[in-house]
Write a protein that holds these residues in place. Structure first.
Motif, mmCIF file in Angstrom:
data_model
loop_
_atom_site.group_PDB
_atom_site.id
_atom_site.type_symbol
_atom_site.label_atom_id
_atom_site.label_comp_id
_atom_site.label_asym_id
_atom_site.label_seq_id
_atom_site.Cartn_x
_atom_site.Cartn_y
_atom_site.Cartn_z
ATOM 1 N N MET A 195 -26.219 -16.867 -26.205
ATOM 2 C CA MET A 195 -26.861 -16.828 -27.499
ATOM 3 C C MET A 195 -26.109 -15.875 -28.409
ATOM 4 S SD MET A 195 -30.182 -18.226 -26.845
ATOM 5 C CE MET A 195 -30.487 -19.156 -25.368
ATOM 6 N N PRO A 238 -24.591 -28.088 -28.081
ATOM 7 C CA PRO A 238 -24.658 -29.557 -27.936
ATOM 8 C C PRO A 238 -25.696 -30.127 -28.918
ATOM 9 C CG PRO A 238 -25.690 -28.463 -26.070
ATOM 10 C CD PRO A 238 -25.029 -27.397 -26.873
ATOM 11 N N VAL A 260 -30.205 -32.936 -26.216
ATOM 12 C CA VAL A 260 -31.042 -31.989 -25.485
ATOM 13 C C VAL A 260 -32.443 -32.573 -25.319
ATOM 14 C CG1 VAL A 260 -32.057 -29.693 -25.525
ATOM 15 C CG2 VAL A 260 -29.718 -30.031 -26.336
ATOM 16 N N PHE A 269 -27.059 -31.093 -16.851
ATOM 17 C CA PHE A 269 -26.846 -30.978 -18.283
ATOM 18 C C PHE A 269 -26.175 -29.664 -18.617
ATOM 19 C CE2 PHE A 269 -30.626 -33.727 -17.730
ATOM 20 C CZ PHE A 269 -29.916 -34.901 -17.901
ATOM 21 N N GLY A 270 -26.433 -28.700 -17.773
ATOM 22 C CA GLY A 270 -25.686 -27.446 -17.916
ATOM 23 C C GLY A 270 -24.205 -27.717 -17.756
ATOM 24 N N ASP A 271 -23.863 -28.501 -16.713
ATOM 25 C CA ASP A 271 -22.454 -28.861 -16.513
ATOM 26 C C ASP A 271 -21.908 -29.588 -17.723
ATOM 27 O OD1 ASP A 271 -22.484 -27.756 -14.039
ATOM 28 O OD2 ASP A 271 -22.861 -29.631 -12.960
ATOM 29 N N ASP A 292 -22.914 -29.402 -20.786
ATOM 30 C CA ASP A 292 -22.746 -28.484 -21.910
ATOM 31 C C ASP A 292 -21.437 -27.720 -21.787
ATOM 32 O OD1 ASP A 292 -25.157 -29.394 -22.579
ATOM 33 O OD2 ASP A 292 -26.206 -27.456 -22.592
ATOM 34 N N GLU A 293 -21.158 -27.304 -20.571
ATOM 35 C CA GLU A 293 -19.954 -26.525 -20.360
ATOM 36 C C GLU A 293 -18.710 -27.317 -20.750
ATOM 37 O OE1 GLU A 293 -20.448 -24.465 -16.519
ATOM 38 O OE2 GLU A 293 -18.316 -24.060 -16.714
ATOM 39 N N PHE A 294 -18.703 -28.566 -20.261
ATOM 40 C CA PHE A 294 -17.602 -29.455 -20.612
ATOM 41 C C PHE A 294 -17.513 -29.664 -22.105
ATOM 42 C CE2 PHE A 294 -16.748 -31.384 -16.377
ATOM 43 C CZ PHE A 294 -15.365 -31.385 -16.495
ATOM 44 N N GLU A 348 -15.814 -27.030 -24.073
ATOM 45 C CA GLU A 348 -14.365 -27.115 -23.930
ATOM 46 C C GLU A 348 -13.780 -28.252 -24.750
ATOM 47 O OE1 GLU A 348 -12.515 -27.433 -19.973
ATOM 48 O OE2 GLU A 348 -13.903 -25.784 -19.471
ATOM 49 N N TYR A 368 -19.140 -25.998 -8.251
ATOM 50 C CA TYR A 368 -20.304 -26.560 -8.954
ATOM 51 C C TYR A 368 -19.789 -27.701 -9.813
ATOM 52 C CZ TYR A 368 -18.918 -24.114 -13.246
ATOM 53 O OH TYR A 368 -18.254 -23.691 -14.347
ATOM 54 N N VAL A 383 -18.895 -28.687 -12.891
ATOM 55 C CA VAL A 383 -17.707 -28.711 -13.731
ATOM 56 C C VAL A 383 -16.442 -28.470 -12.917
ATOM 57 C CG1 VAL A 383 -16.565 -27.593 -15.664
ATOM 58 C CG2 VAL A 383 -19.019 -27.969 -15.729
ATOM 59 N N LEU A 390 -20.516 -37.038 -14.607
ATOM 60 C CA LEU A 390 -21.361 -35.974 -14.071
ATOM 61 C C LEU A 390 -22.633 -36.498 -13.407
ATOM 62 C CD1 LEU A 390 -20.903 -33.287 -16.810
ATOM 63 C CD2 LEU A 390 -20.410 -33.028 -14.389
ATOM 64 N N PRO A 434 -25.533 -18.480 -20.898
ATOM 65 C CA PRO A 434 -25.662 -18.971 -22.272
ATOM 66 C C PRO A 434 -24.741 -20.149 -22.555
ATOM 67 C CG PRO A 434 -25.232 -16.599 -22.224
ATOM 68 C CD PRO A 434 -25.133 -17.075 -20.819
ATOM 69 N N ALA A 435 -23.560 -20.156 -21.976
ATOM 70 C CA ALA A 435 -22.611 -21.221 -22.266
ATOM 71 C C ALA A 435 -23.166 -22.567 -21.821
ATOM 72 C CB ALA A 435 -21.293 -20.955 -21.557
ATOM 73 N N ARG A 436 -24.114 -22.535 -20.901
ATOM 74 C CA ARG A 436 -24.654 -23.780 -20.389
ATOM 75 C C ARG A 436 -26.001 -24.099 -21.017
ATOM 76 N NH1 ARG A 436 -22.814 -25.513 -15.577
ATOM 77 N NH2 ARG A 436 -24.906 -26.025 -14.905
ATOM 78 N N ARG A 441 -28.990 -23.018 -18.963
ATOM 79 C CA ARG A 441 -29.351 -23.704 -17.722
ATOM 80 C C ARG A 441 -28.487 -23.196 -16.573
ATOM 81 N NH1 ARG A 441 -30.664 -29.014 -21.083
ATOM 82 N NH2 ARG A 441 -28.742 -28.481 -22.111
ATOM 83 N N SER A 442 -29.065 -23.251 -15.386
ATOM 84 C CA SER A 442 -28.351 -22.660 -14.260
ATOM 85 C C SER A 442 -27.383 -23.658 -13.641
ATOM 86 C CB SER A 442 -29.365 -22.180 -13.216
ATOM 87 O OG SER A 442 -30.369 -23.137 -13.056
#
Lengths: 844, 109
Positions: free
Chosen positions: A1, A9, A14, A30-32, A34-36, A39, B23, B25, B41, B66-68, B71-72
């Motif tokens: 944050m 995203p 979401v 969805f966390g994965d 978001d990470e992608f 990038e 994990y 990614v 995914l 936060p980047a996700r 989410r964990s």
């Protein structure tokens, strides 16, 4: 944050993610993503990243949902187990629920059958979309014989036309078989191309080209020729014409506005515009706009006969059955009426379900609490309760199929149709049934599902909670709706009944009892006086008269004259003319208002005089009509009398202006008033006389009063159907409040016990507990009355003569419903009120 | 004894190589790097879930970052059964390829 620079995203995704997967574990995907995404935005830009993200979600959707379904399978097993246990444990409630729903669904299915059959009329014709009947603006489909050919020649959009005449029953003879066959039609050869006929034998293109040919139905062929080949055999038509069978068609479907057992080619010339006496069907080029054709042909008849100013238009044949007179009336009204009724009944049954489930919710509250505590989310519970209503509905559906099977024969007698199981499994019906079931599940399951799943686990487990004021109020509202619908149905049934009775019993202005009428031909017409004298020699034959159409057989718009009279200004008056003879007045016991009726004492009466009815005098605005000159078409004469208005048409239509004239050329029917004693002997006498004149024809006669009664058969039938379904609706409603009252009694056992300990009597307890139901029913009555008044008024306006909407009908209905509902609830309440307070208070 | 499918083998090997950092990614990236294939995914998650149900991998919930989007992560690790399965595949492969140095060369009799 904190990292404001990193892109978020899109919100839409979401949101979607939260719908697809709620569990924390699944959220990690969805966390994965978001990470992608972060990038990708950096490397390839927002748009590519957005598309990628969308693609990933779409791709994940089915897999995730499928996965959660597998995971849920064991839960579904559990839900089913609990549902069945609940059904078994509360046998009474389950019975009420299932019985109500089953009855409702069965009613719906039966009505659906009927509605579908009505809507299917004439649609089996392959070219139904482009087939039309030429119709005048007043709804009349009787057109000049020259119209068909003219339309075809003049307008390229009209590819085929055919004239059509119903010839009713005729004597067909082959060897020994001689039967009066009904449903004959005469048409032009094009007709076979336009309407769909399935030829079993013979060539459709050539079948009607020879004027002495006849095409017969399969069952006629079997009747006359048995197993022999029908083609080429000669049938004697009305003992006069020899017709060669050129084709055999499959029996014509019953769901058509045309009844057809045999087809003859029309032999009459196609040239006259002067009289309307034949129907005209046209086939438009596929894709033609009817409106554009309508605009061109609107004055087709007027062009050739300026005095006929009715606008001509094309009416689709698919509407001829439902909407025969081109206005609001006709069976389409009943289609609406019955559809509404089906919906009402289903709704009433669904309300039962909702009420009983929410009423019993206290019992389920603990279950909901525990389920939530061990991790069920609201969606799970909603699914569970919807599943339960699905289960009950499915059971009810199976039961309802049995009920439909049981009641189908009765329904057939009621409606006069012949439905079979085949109708039910036809594609559309199956869809309809699925629709009904789905609708039931959604309507009946939604409230319990949403209501029960909202319980807060802490409160639910503590045992307080809910059923509270809100749930009770909602249930009360539903009961009001339910009873409003029932009251509406009862009022409807009552009104239909009263109207039908009114029509049947209304004084039509002439004496319709003991009148026998039969068609006559030239031989009769040429010897009227001798035959009359012979008939009257029998003391049981009181009067004999001749006319073109007996009263009450008239169809509206049978023909309007072009009228002129002394002192005419610019009024336009439409008047029908009927041919009568001197004994008409006495035979029908009509009364004169002014002047005199035709009499043989005046030689001029035979050709130069008119008798008009009061409606005609009114329409022409004549002050002193007797002696005035009147000219209809080119027949002029003076008015010698005014006959009091009588109903020469059915009571659907108002009395229109009419003129009578002595005109032996138009005598087609003989009407005989006979004495009410020895009727069979008199009929035998008539038959003997008939045989003396027409040895080759059987004597066919009708009683006028039964003809009149038949005019209201449609209404009578509707009355019966409405009554039956209304009774069922009331049954279902009562089942509902029976369940509710037993629930109330059960809930208030302790209260009633305490009241009794403190000295309340059984009757005061009864009054106290039943009051809440009584109030609801009374409320329902008040709410529904204005609606009922409006709707019934609309319906009654289809009749020119109708009963008033008396206040006592409403009052009576209200009281009846109140009594029925009180009786229903009283059993449970009295049982609770008479119980020994010791028993009800003991477990404390 | 059933043998791992090729795709399962790829996933397990990726987890083996990534050790503590396996994990969603990182697995996708690893597989992409080695085989050029880009996994979806959603599909990956389901396949891993099935592997976990078969007892070949274990799942461990990480902390949200936060980047996700708050989410964990789920970290995957090989279980002893997973390791054994990989070993068996390795043996299998070796015996299948034994004596073959070059596909084209060996095929020309």
């Amino acid at each position: 944050m904190s990292n404001t620079g990193s892109p978020k995203p899109p919100r839409l995704f979401v949101y979607l993610e939260n719908i697809i997967a709620r569990s924390e574990e699944k959220q990690t995907i969805f966390g994965d993503m978001d990470e992608f995404y972060v990038e990708l935005v950096r490397e390839k830009g927002r748009i590519r990243a957005f598309l990628w993200y969308g693609g990933q979600i779409l791709n994940a959707c089915p897999l995730l949902l499928l996965n959660s379904f597998y995971g849920g399978l064991s839960m579904i097993k559990n839900y089913l187990k609990i549902a069945f246990r609940n059904i078994q444990r509360h046998k009474g409630y389950s019975f009420i629920n299932i019985a109500g729903l089953a009855l409702g669904i069965a009613c719906c299915m039966l009505i659906l059958l009927w509605v579908q059959d009505e809507l299917s009329y004439d649609r089996f014709n392959e070219k139904a979309e482009n087939l039309y009947a030429a119709t005048f603006s007043n709804g009349s489909k009787v057109t000049p014989t020259a119209l068909a050919e003219y339309l075809k020649a003049e307008y390229p959009e009209i590819t085929h036309t055919s004239r059509f005449r119903n010839i009713g029953d005729n004597l067909l003879k082959y060897e020994e078989t001689e039967i009066n066959e009904d449903d004959g039609i005469m048409v032009d050869p094009d007709f076979l191309d336009m309407f769909t006929f399935r030829f079993l034998k013979g060539d459709p293109d050539a079948a009607l080209s020879d004027p002495n040919s006849i095409v017969i139905s399969e069952s006629l062929a079997r009747k006359y020729f048995g197993m022999r080949d029908a083609i080429g055999r000669i049938l004697t038509f009305n003992a006069r014409y020899e017709l060669k069978v050129t084709g055999v068609i499959e029996d014509y479907p019953l769901n058509s506005h045309i009844r057809c057992a045999y087809i003859l080619p029309l032999a009459i010339p196609k040239t006259t515009w002067q009289t309307n006496n034949i129907r005209t069907y046209v086939l438009l080029l596929a894709g033609t706009q009817v409106r554009s054709v309508d605009a061109k042909i609107s004055d087709a008849v007027e062009r050739h006969r300026p005095q006929d100013q009715r606008v001509m238009s094309l009416q689709p044949i698919t509407r001829l059955h439902l909407n025969p007179f081109n206005h609001r009336g006709g069976p389409i009204l009943y289609v609406y009426l019955f559809s509404a009724m089906a919906m009402f009944i289903l709704l009433i049954a669904c309300i039962n379900f909702i009420n009983l489930t929410t009423a019993k919710s206290a019992a389920r509250a603990k279950e909901v609490g525990i389920r939530k505590t061990v991790g069920a989310c609201r969606a799970n519970l909603i699914r569970q309760f919807f599943g339960e209503s699905l289960l009950l509905t499915l059971i009810a559906s199976v039961v309802s199929l049995g009920l439909v099977n049981l009641f189908l024969p009765m329904f057939n007698t009621l409606t006069g149709k012949s439905f079979t199981w085949g109708f039910l499994v036809r594609q559309n019906s199956v869809l309809g049934i699925f629709g009904i079931i789905l609708l039931t599940v959604v309507v009946s399951g939604s409230y319990p599902a949403l209501f029960l799943s909202r319980f807060q686990p802490v409160k639910a487990l503590k045992g307080r909670q809910m059923t509270g004021m809100k749930g009770a109020l909602f249930r009360k509202m539903l009961v009001v709706v339910q009873f409003s619908l029932s009251v509406l149905l009862i009022l409807g049934a009552l009104m239909v009944f009263r109207q039908v009775n009114f029509l049947r019993e209304r004084d039509v202005g002439f004496d319709r009892e003991n009148i026998v009428y039969f068609g006559i031909g030239t031989r009769f017409r040429q010897n009227i006086d001798t035959i009359k004298a012979e008939l009257l020699s029998n003391p049981d034959i009181l009067h004999v008269t001749l006319t073109d159409i007996p009263p009450y057989r008239w169809m509206s718009n049978a023909g309007f004259g072009d009228v002129h009279w002394e002192g005419k200004t610019d009024q336009k008056v439409k008047m029908v003319m009927t041919a009568v003879d001197y004994d008409y007045l006495d035979t029908f016991e009509l009364e004169m208002a002014q002047g005199r009726f035709f009499s043989k004492a005046y030689s001029t009466d035979a050709s130069e005089t008119y008798v008009v009815n009061e409606a005609a005098v009114g329409a022409m605005e004549m002050v002193d009509p007797v002696g005035k000159e009147l000219k209809i078409w080119d027949l002029s004469g003076s008015i010698i009398g005014v006959v009091k208005d009588y109903h020469f048409e059915s009571l659907h239509n108002p009395i229109i202006p009419m003129a009578m004239r002595i005109d032996p050329n138009w005598y087609y029917q003989a009407c005989v008033r006979i004495a009410s004693r020895r009727i069979p002997a008199t009929l035998t006498f008539l038959e003997d006389k008939w045989k003396a004149i027409y040895p080759e024809y059987p004597f066919e006669y009708h009683f006028l009063d039964s003809t009149i009664r038949n005019q209201y058969r449609a209404e009578e039938r509707v009355g019966k159907i409405v009554t039956v379904f209304t009774a069922l609706a009331i049954c279902i409603s009562c089942l509902g409040i029976f369940g509710l009252s037993s629930y109330t009694a059960e809930q208030r056992t302790k209260e009633i016990g305490i009241r009794k300990v403190l000295g309340a009597s059984v009757s005061s307890v009864f009054r106290h507990v039943s009051r809440e139901f009584v109030i609801l029913v009374i409320l329902a009555n008040f709410i529904v009355c204005p609606f009922a008044y409006f709707i019934l008024n609309q319906w009654l306006h289809n009749f020119a003569y109708r009963v008033g909407l008396a206040w006592w009908t409403f009052a009576m209905t209200g009281i009846a419903v109140l009594v029925i509902s009180l009786l229903t609830v009283s059993w449970q309440i009295i049982r609770a009120a008479t119980a020994n307070p010791v028993d009800s208070l003991r477990y404390e | 004894m059933d043998v791992l499918s090729r795709s399962d083998e790829i996933l397990l090997l990726a987890i083996l190589r990534l050790k503590d950092n396996a994990y969603g990614v990182s697995i996708v990236k690893e597989v992409q790097q080695r085989t050029g294939k880009t996994l979806k995914l959603g599909g990956l998650w389901v396949s891993l879930d099935i592997l976990a149900k078969r007892g070949l991998v274990s799942k461990d919930m990480g902390d949200p970052t936060p980047a996700r989007g708050g989410r964990s992560k789920i970290y995957y690790a090989l279980t002893p059964a997973g390791l054994k399965a990989l070993e068996r595949v390795n043996q299998f492969n070796r015996s299948l390829w034994k004596g073959i140095r070059d596909v084209n060369e060996d095929y020309q009799v």
